[in-house]
Write an enzyme that holds these catalytic residues in place. Structure first.
Site, mmCIF file in Angstrom:
data_model
loop_
_atom_site.group_PDB
_atom_site.id
_atom_site.type_symbol
_atom_site.label_atom_id
_atom_site.label_comp_id
_atom_site.label_asym_id
_atom_site.label_seq_id
_atom_site.Cartn_x
_atom_site.Cartn_y
_atom_site.Cartn_z
ATOM 1 C CE1 TYR A 136 -10.966 31.961 54.857
ATOM 2 C CE2 TYR A 136 -11.380 31.651 52.516
ATOM 3 C CZ TYR A 136 -10.938 31.172 53.725
ATOM 4 O OH TYR A 136 -10.463 29.894 53.804
ATOM 5 C CD GLN A 150 -9.453 53.038 44.331
ATOM 6 O OE1 GLN A 150 -9.191 54.198 44.089
ATOM 7 N NE2 GLN A 150 -10.377 52.693 45.197
ATOM 8 C CE1 TYR A 171 -20.631 40.052 42.237
ATOM 9 C CE2 TYR A 171 -22.401 38.589 42.927
ATOM 10 C CZ TYR A 171 -21.077 38.968 42.972
ATOM 11 O OH TYR A 171 -20.210 38.271 43.767
ATOM 12 C CG HIS A 221 -16.041 38.995 53.545
ATOM 13 N ND1 HIS A 221 -15.907 39.713 52.377
ATOM 14 C CD2 HIS A 221 -16.581 39.854 54.439
ATOM 15 C CE1 HIS A 221 -16.358 40.945 52.552
ATOM 16 N NE2 HIS A 221 -16.756 41.069 53.807
ATOM 17 C CD GLU A 252 -15.425 44.222 51.551
ATOM 18 O OE1 GLU A 252 -16.656 44.122 51.441
ATOM 19 O OE2 GLU A 252 -14.628 43.892 50.658
HETATM 20 P P1 FAD Z 1 -22.542 32.898 43.521
HETATM 21 O O1 FAD Z 1 -23.717 33.467 44.212
HETATM 22 O O2 FAD Z 1 -22.313 31.452 43.608
HETATM 23 O O3 FAD Z 1 -22.613 33.339 41.990
HETATM 24 C C1 FAD Z 1 -21.509 33.103 41.131
HETATM 25 C C2 FAD Z 1 -21.998 32.862 39.704
HETATM 26 O O4 FAD Z 1 -22.674 31.613 39.631
HETATM 27 C C3 FAD Z 1 -23.011 33.904 39.211
HETATM 28 O O5 FAD Z 1 -22.765 34.141 37.858
HETATM 29 C C4 FAD Z 1 -24.355 33.213 39.407
HETATM 30 O O6 FAD Z 1 -25.359 33.718 38.544
HETATM 31 C C5 FAD Z 1 -23.964 31.776 39.094
HETATM 32 N N1 FAD Z 1 -24.847 30.779 39.709
HETATM 33 C C6 FAD Z 1 -25.303 30.752 40.982
HETATM 34 N N2 FAD Z 1 -26.077 29.683 41.187
HETATM 35 C C7 FAD Z 1 -26.085 28.980 40.018
HETATM 36 C C8 FAD Z 1 -26.702 27.768 39.581
HETATM 37 N N3 FAD Z 1 -27.481 27.044 40.386
HETATM 38 N N4 FAD Z 1 -26.491 27.358 38.311
HETATM 39 C C9 FAD Z 1 -25.710 28.069 37.442
HETATM 40 N N5 FAD Z 1 -25.108 29.227 37.803
HETATM 41 C C10 FAD Z 1 -25.304 29.665 39.073
HETATM 42 N N6 FAD Z 1 -14.083 37.252 47.054
HETATM 43 C C11 FAD Z 1 -13.148 36.722 47.872
HETATM 44 O O7 FAD Z 1 -12.354 35.885 47.448
HETATM 45 N N7 FAD Z 1 -13.058 37.111 49.199
HETATM 46 C C12 FAD Z 1 -13.908 38.024 49.742
HETATM 47 O O8 FAD Z 1 -13.796 38.349 50.934
HETATM 48 C C13 FAD Z 1 -14.901 38.606 48.896
HETATM 49 N N8 FAD Z 1 -15.778 39.520 49.380
HETATM 50 C C14 FAD Z 1 -16.791 40.000 48.560
HETATM 51 C C15 FAD Z 1 -17.725 40.900 49.091
HETATM 52 C C16 FAD Z 1 -18.763 41.389 48.294
HETATM 53 C C17 FAD Z 1 -19.772 42.347 48.890
HETATM 54 C C18 FAD Z 1 -18.869 40.993 46.922
HETATM 55 C C19 FAD Z 1 -19.965 41.541 46.045
HETATM 56 C C20 FAD Z 1 -17.935 40.112 46.390
HETATM 57 C C21 FAD Z 1 -16.894 39.599 47.188
HETATM 58 N N9 FAD Z 1 -15.950 38.690 46.704
HETATM 59 C C22 FAD Z 1 -14.970 38.177 47.534
HETATM 60 C C23 FAD Z 1 -15.982 38.303 45.290
HETATM 61 C C24 FAD Z 1 -16.856 37.040 45.034
HETATM 62 O O9 FAD Z 1 -16.249 35.926 45.634
HETATM 63 C C25 FAD Z 1 -16.953 36.868 43.528
HETATM 64 O O10 FAD Z 1 -17.708 37.900 42.960
HETATM 65 C C26 FAD Z 1 -17.407 35.500 43.028
HETATM 66 O O11 FAD Z 1 -17.058 35.413 41.654
HETATM 67 C C27 FAD Z 1 -18.879 35.204 43.160
HETATM 68 O O12 FAD Z 1 -19.237 35.021 44.452
HETATM 69 P P2 FAD Z 1 -20.803 34.860 44.873
HETATM 70 O O13 FAD Z 1 -20.819 34.512 46.282
HETATM 71 O O14 FAD Z 1 -21.574 36.032 44.421
HETATM 72 O O15 FAD Z 1 -21.180 33.577 43.973
#
Ligand code: FAD
Length: 277
Positions: free
Chosen positions: A42, A204, A137, A71, A10
C-alpha cells in the site's frame, strides 16, 4: 505433498496505471505456484494507491482463489480515511490486513490520528473484523533507539491483536535466529514469516539495504564482488543464495517464507522449484 511451512508472495501496485496489465499477469503466474497467500503493498514509494491495493487483493482472492493480504499504512491517514478503506476491503471480501505505520515521507503530511502501527491495530480491532498481520525487524527498526526497545514495542503491537508477523528482508540467517529466540523468550509466539528478497541486481540490493539497513554477510558480499561486472552471473548467483538461505530456514523449522517478488514471477518460480519441499 504438504509443506511444513507457508509460502507467500508480495507484490506491489504499479506506479503507472498503464502498467497494471503486467501486474495482472504476474498475479496469474504467481497464483499457479499455489502460495498460501499473496500480499499487496500500500502506497510504498509515496503515493496513496488504496484503490489499487484493494483491486489487486480482490483479484488474488476472488479470481485466483488465493488468500489475499492487503497492506495498510496509517501515518498519513485520518481515522475516517482508514474507515473508508476498511469498508472497501470488506466489500471486496478481503479478510486479512498487514497493519503498518508506513515510512515517513517528507512530502506527505503526517496526521495526528496515528503515530504507530499499534494504534492502527487497535483501531482496526475496534472497527472491523479482520485477521491482522504485523511487520517485525530482525535487525531492529532503523528509527528505534535500541533493539531491546524495538522488541518491547513489537510485543505491545502483538498483544493488541496481531496474529502473524512478517519480517523485514534480511540476508543473514544467524541474525534472524537470534531475533526469533529473543521474541519467543519475550512471550511472542505468533508465527513468523521470514521476508526474503532474492538479489537479482546490484542497484536493487544497494537501494534496499540503504533503505532498511539489512546487513550483508560475508558470503553474500563475496558473491557481489565476484559478479560485480557480470549481470547474468549475479542474477543466477543471487537466486542460488536465496535458495540456500531459504533451505537453511526450512531446516530450522521456519513458520513461513515471504518472498519479496518485485512482481517478477520468474524469480519466484526459480525459488519455488529449487527449495526443499
Ligand atoms: P511500528 O510498529 O509503528 O514501528 C515503527 C517504529 O516505532 C519502530 O522503531 C518502533 O520501535 C517504534 N515504536 C512503536 N511503538 C512505539 C511506542 N509506543 N513508543 C515509541 N516508539 C514506538 N511501507 C509502506 O509504505 N507500504 C507497504 O505496503 C509496506 N509493506 C511492508 C511490509 C513488511 C513485511 C515490512 C517489514 C515493512 C513494510 N513497509 C511498508 C515499511 C513500513 O511501513 C516501515 O518499515 C515503517 O517505518 C514502520 O512500520 P511498522 O508498521 O513496523 O511501524
Amino acid at each position: 505433498m504438504t509443506r511444513s511451512y507457508e509460502i507467500s508472495f508480495e507484490i506491489f501496485p504499479p506506479k503507472k496505471t498503464s502498467s497494471i496489465e503486467t501486474v495482472y499477469d504476474a498475479i496469474k503466474n504467481l497464483a499457479q505456484m499455489n502460495p498460501d497467500f499473496i500480499s499487496v503493498t500500500y502506497g510504498a514509494g509515496g503515493s496513496r494507491q488504496s484503490n489499487k491495493t484493494c483491486e489487486l487483493a480482490s483479484l488474488v482472492k476472488n479470481k485466483h482463489h488465493i488468500k489475499a493480504i492487503a497492506h495498510l499504512t496509517c501515518i498519513n491517514s485520518t481515522k475516517d480515511q482508514v474507515s473508508e478503506i476498511l469498508t472497501d476491503l470488506k466489500a471486496h471480501g478481503i479478510e486479512n490486513i498487514l497493519a503498518l505505520r508506513g515510512d515517513r515521507n517528507p512530502d506527505m503530511e503526517e496526521t495526528k490520528d496515528f503515530k504507530y502501527a499499534y494504534e492502527l491495530v487497535q483501531y482496526i480491532k475496534e472497527n472491523g473484523n479482520f485477521h491482522l498481520y504485523g511487520a517485525c525487524y530482525p535487525e531492529a527498526h532503523p528509527e528505534c533507539e535500541s533493539y531491546e526497545k524495538d522488541l518491547l514495542h513489537l510485543k505491545h503491537k502483538v498483544e493488541l491483536g496481531v496474529e502473524h508477523l512478517i519480517t523485514q528482508l534480511f540476508f543473514d540467517n544467524e541474525i534472524f535466529y537470534r531475533f526469533l529466540n529473543d521474541i519467543r523468550k519475550l512471550g511472542i509466539h505468533q508465527p513468523v514469516h521470514a521476508g526474503i528478497m532474492p538479489v537479482t541486481n546490484l542497484k536493487q540490493i544497494l537501494r534496499m539495504t540503504g533503505m532498511c539497513g539489512a546487513s550483508i554477510p560475508g558470503k553474500l558480499s563475496k558473491v557481489l564482488s565476484q559478479y560485480f561486472n557480470d549481470d547474468e552471473g549475479l542474477y543466477k548467483a543471487g537466486l542460488d543464495y536465496a535458495v540456500e538461505q531459504i533451505n537453511d530456514l526450512i531446516a530450522h523449522g521456519i513458520d513461513g517464507i515471504h518472498l519479496y517478488t518485485m512482481n517478477n514471477p520468474k524469480v519466484a518460480s526459480y525459488i519455488i522449484e529449487n527449495i526443499d519441499k
